[in-house]
Scaffold this active site. Structure first.
Site, PDB file in Angstrom:
ATOM      1  CB  ALA A  15      -2.805   1.627   7.107  1.00 17.66           C
ATOM      2  NE  ARG A  16      -7.558   2.539   1.947  1.00 23.22           N
ATOM      3  CZ  ARG A  16      -7.452   1.240   1.691  1.00 23.22           C
ATOM      4  NH1 ARG A  16      -6.264   0.651   1.813  1.00 23.22           N
ATOM      5  NH2 ARG A  16      -8.507   0.534   1.322  1.00 23.22           N
TER       6      ARG A  16
ATOM      7  CG  ASP B 153       1.779  -1.466  -0.489  1.00 18.79           C
ATOM      8  OD1 ASP B 153       2.431  -1.739  -1.514  1.00 18.79           O
ATOM      9  OD2 ASP B 153       0.617  -1.879  -0.287  1.00 18.79           O
TER      10      ASP B 153
ATOM     11  CD  GLU C   9      -2.328   4.408  -3.260  1.00 16.70           C
ATOM     12  OE1 GLU C   9      -3.014   3.556  -3.875  1.00 16.70           O
ATOM     13  OE2 GLU C   9      -1.992   4.277  -2.074  1.00 16.70           O
TER      14      GLU C   9
ATOM     15  CG  HIS D 183      -2.428   0.228  -2.599  1.00 15.96           C
ATOM     16  ND1 HIS D 183      -3.255   1.307  -2.388  1.00 15.96           N
ATOM     17  CD2 HIS D 183      -2.881  -0.735  -1.741  1.00 15.96           C
ATOM     18  CE1 HIS D 183      -4.164   1.021  -1.479  1.00 15.96           C
ATOM     19  NE2 HIS D 183      -3.960  -0.219  -1.065  1.00 15.96           N
TER      20      HIS D 183
END
Length: 312
Positions: free
Chosen positions: A229-230, A254, A259, A278
């Site tokens: 998701a985030r 992910d 990031e 990601h």
């Protein structure tokens, strides 16, 4: 109606989504701006903007703007209040990632359940030692956010006979593949039951930091956390601490608080963590699916009908 495709599109996708739209509907007044310096002037008369992020100076220059089509499911990088104050609609492409992310999640689960991490380690050492793999049919998969992506994950898990529980903002509208569904206030019940916990909810003021140290402690000690998701939904420091203390069985991540994931992050070196950059939503069909969503909304906008995936 003038539509501008911004240079602020990830992975050089501006020309690709432009071509997909033009191929389907060549009559649309569509301009792809390649240079960010040219964008403020180009959007002055635009009624619609297709973009991944919207800089403040671009919004300020877009005097005629009525609608922004985000080329992402998450819209936390957009200033919702500024758009609302201007009366500008914001829509996203929620749903187009469901298949690739669902398959990515399934891969994560099988990675841990069948011991692929151990197989890779043994292969590097040219070591032949048989070990026991598990079955997803013996596991409970919890899903935080049974929306388009979470529903697809549930469908895939049901194929493997896993038990699926989850939370959904409106629990009365859950897919048949979910065995037990709760509202947001049922998160603790989902955590306590989950062998695998899949985070699939959007990042909002309500979900930021949702999975903190207390929430992670509610998971079984051998549970695996999966976040597609985030990064801001999971307290990353608390996650690192839980893994180091042996209070979790592992994690597949992910998305991250920062990031790219810094080289100094302890997550890189952990054998019980699978890191991907990601890319869970990536697919060779991404831009054509974005174009499809845009065109459905283009027709709705022209006809004065409610927009699909409207966020603001």
């Amino acid at each position: 109606m003038t539509v501008v495709v911004s240079p602020h599109v990830l992975a050089g996708g501006g020309p690709l989504v432009t071509d997909e739209i033009r191929e389907r509907r060549p009559e649309i007044d569509l301009e792809h701006v390649e240079d960010a310096d040219d964008l403020p002037a180009a959007v002055a008369d635009a009624e619609a903007l297709v973009i991944h992020r919207l800089p403040d100076e671009v919004l300020a220059a877009a005097d005629a703007l009525e609608w922004v089509q985000a080329l992402s499911a998450g819209t936390d990088r957009f200033d919702h209040d500024a758009l609302a104050d201007r009366g500008v609609a914001l829509t996203n492409v929620s749903g187009i990632h469901a298949k690739p992310i669902g398959q990515q999640v399934l891969g994560y689960l099988l990675h841990f359940e069948r011991g692929f991490d151990r197989a890779i380690a043994q292969q590097r050492e040219r070591e032949w030692e048989r070990y026991l793999g598990g079955e997803l049919g013996d596991r409970t998969v919890g899903i935080v956010g049974v929306g388009a992506i979470g529903s697809n994950v549930a469908d895939y898990c049901r194929t493997f006979d896993a038990r699926v529980v989850g939370t959904k903002r409106d629990p009365t509208d859950a897919p048949e593949s979910v065995d037990e569904i709760y509202g947001p206030d049922g998160l603790e019940s989902v955590l306590a039951a989950s062998d695998y916990l899949v985070v699939a909810c959007p990042l909002t003021d309500q979900t930021r930091g949702l999975l903190d140290a207390d929430a992670l402690a509610t998971l079984p000690d051998d549970a695996v956390l999966v976040n597609i998701a985030r990064g801001g939904i999971v307290d990353q420091s608390a996650l690192v601490d839980a893994l180091a203390a042996g209070d979790l069985g592992g994690a597949a991540l992910d998305v991250f608080e920062e990031e790219p994931l810094p080289e100094s992050s302890p997550l890189w070196a952990r054998d019980d963590v699978l890191v991907t950059p990601h890319m869970a939503g990536s697919t060779p069909h991404y831009w054509e699916r974005c174009a499809d969503v845009f065109l459905r909304n283009y027709d709705r906008f022209r006809d004065g009908d409610p927009l699909e995936n409207r966020v603001v």
